[in-house]
Design an enzyme around this catalytic site. Structure first.
Site, short mmCIF file in Angstrom:
data_model
loop_
_atom_site.label_atom_id
_atom_site.label_comp_id
_atom_site.label_asym_id
_atom_site.label_seq_id
_atom_site.Cartn_x
_atom_site.Cartn_y
_atom_site.Cartn_z
N PRO A 2 1.16 -1.21 -6.04
CA PRO A 2 -0.27 -1.21 -5.91
C PRO A 2 -1.14 -1.68 -6.87
O PRO A 2 -0.58 -1.44 -8.26
CB PRO A 2 -0.40 0.32 -5.39
CG PRO A 2 0.44 1.19 -6.08
CD PRO A 2 1.90 0.31 -6.01
N GLU A 3 -2.08 -2.53 -6.69
CA GLU A 3 -2.80 -3.00 -7.74
C GLU A 3 -4.07 -2.38 -7.96
O GLU A 3 -4.53 -1.24 -7.41
CB GLU A 3 -3.17 -4.52 -7.73
CG GLU A 3 -1.55 -5.26 -7.32
CD GLU A 3 -1.51 -6.70 -7.17
OE1 GLU A 3 -2.69 -7.40 -7.70
OE2 GLU A 3 -0.65 -7.05 -6.68
#
Ligand SMILES: [Zn+2]
Length: 288
Positions: A2-3
């Protein structure tokens, strides 16, 4: 992994779910999850702490607890958080795992926080790279310092962006976008999307970029990240929202995960190559 937009979405939803709750006890079956403390030290220190706030620095969630400690959580590649209230709807975020809600804890559950109201927060992690560390203010500051300014913050100015590019004239532009010490929170998805937005090849050598291209890319980074947060992120890798729905950003991705498909900007086909070991997506016609 996840960013920024995905972790920010998780932060907002967790904030609604767990703030104000008091941790009655913690359980863990994998010592590395809570390192450098031992499991029993971790249990002792987190007991009776109240959750005051859920913050974020780059891709790290920082849960502000009553007392001097915070709980820092990094989901890494396959981490998943599930909050299950005593009654009502569970909430789920991170890497989706089949049947995860029916059988909790399961063999991938490496940390459980039990709240005094009977609700629980489960940290599942298939590959066990994720971690949940109790840290003091120095630890929080160290996490902050390990990451450069984030898009959409006042520290991330065009001036700053130009400065870091000038420092690495011979690097490829995508390398700098991914360098967490220079810019916090951009990963593979949004690096590729930002380059497409700016019509710049991710492989471009920085010294070949014009002033206008640098400005355009700077604007695109902010625009792409802002839009992705609005859409609650992308599930293209291993990420879903806290309520289990895939991130709403997927239909809006222009190049990431679309290799072999028709470009949304021209009649060409989206390409994928490896750049420093990372899958890199672009349109060779739209991007220069
Ligand atoms: Zn194109």
């Amino acid at each position: 992994m996840p960013e920024l937009p995905e972790v920010e979405t998780l932060r907002r939803e967790l904030n609604r779910a767990v703030v104000g709750k008091t941790i009655k006890s913690a359980e863990s079956n994998w010592y590395k999850t809570v390192k450098p403390l031992t499991i029993s030290e971790f249990q002792k220190k987190i007991k009776n702490k109240k959750i005051l706030n859920v913050n974020r620095r780059s891709k790290v969630l920082i849960v502000d607890l009553s007392g001097p400690l915070s709980l820092a959580i990094h989901l890494k590649m396959t981490g998943q958080l599930i909050y299950r209230p005593k009654s009502g709807k569970s909430v789920i975020g991170g890497h989706p795992q089949k049947g995860g809600l029916e059988n909790l804890p399961n063999k991938f559950t490496h940390l459980i926080l039990n709240f005094t109201d009977g609700s629980n927060l489960y940290f599942n992690d298939l590959r066990k790279f994720g971690w949940a560390r109790l840290i003091n203010d120095t630890g929080v500051a160290e996490i902050a310092e390990a990451h450069g300014p984030e898009p959409l913050t006042k520290e991330f100015t065009l001036q700053y962006f130009k400065l870091i590019l000038q420092k690495y004239p011979n690097r490829k532009i995508k390398q700098v976008l991914l360098d967490q010490k220079l810019i916090g929170g951009i990963g593979n998805i949004y690096a590729d999307e930002s380059c497409f937005c700016a019509r710049i090849m991710p492989t471009r050598i920085i010294k070949s970029l014009t002033v206008a291209e640098i400005k355009k890319l700077y604007q695109c980074v902010d625009r792409v990240i802002k839009f992705a947060i609005q859409k609650k992120g992308t599930s293209a890798d291993t990420y879903v929202q806290l309520d289990g729905k895939p991130g709403g950003m997927v239909p809006y991705l222009k190049v990431y995960g679309r290799e072999g498909e028709k470009c949304k900007g021209c009649a060409g086909i989206v390409s994928k190559i490896k750049l420093n070991g990372r899958g890199t997506h672009f349109c060779r016609f739209c991007q220069k």
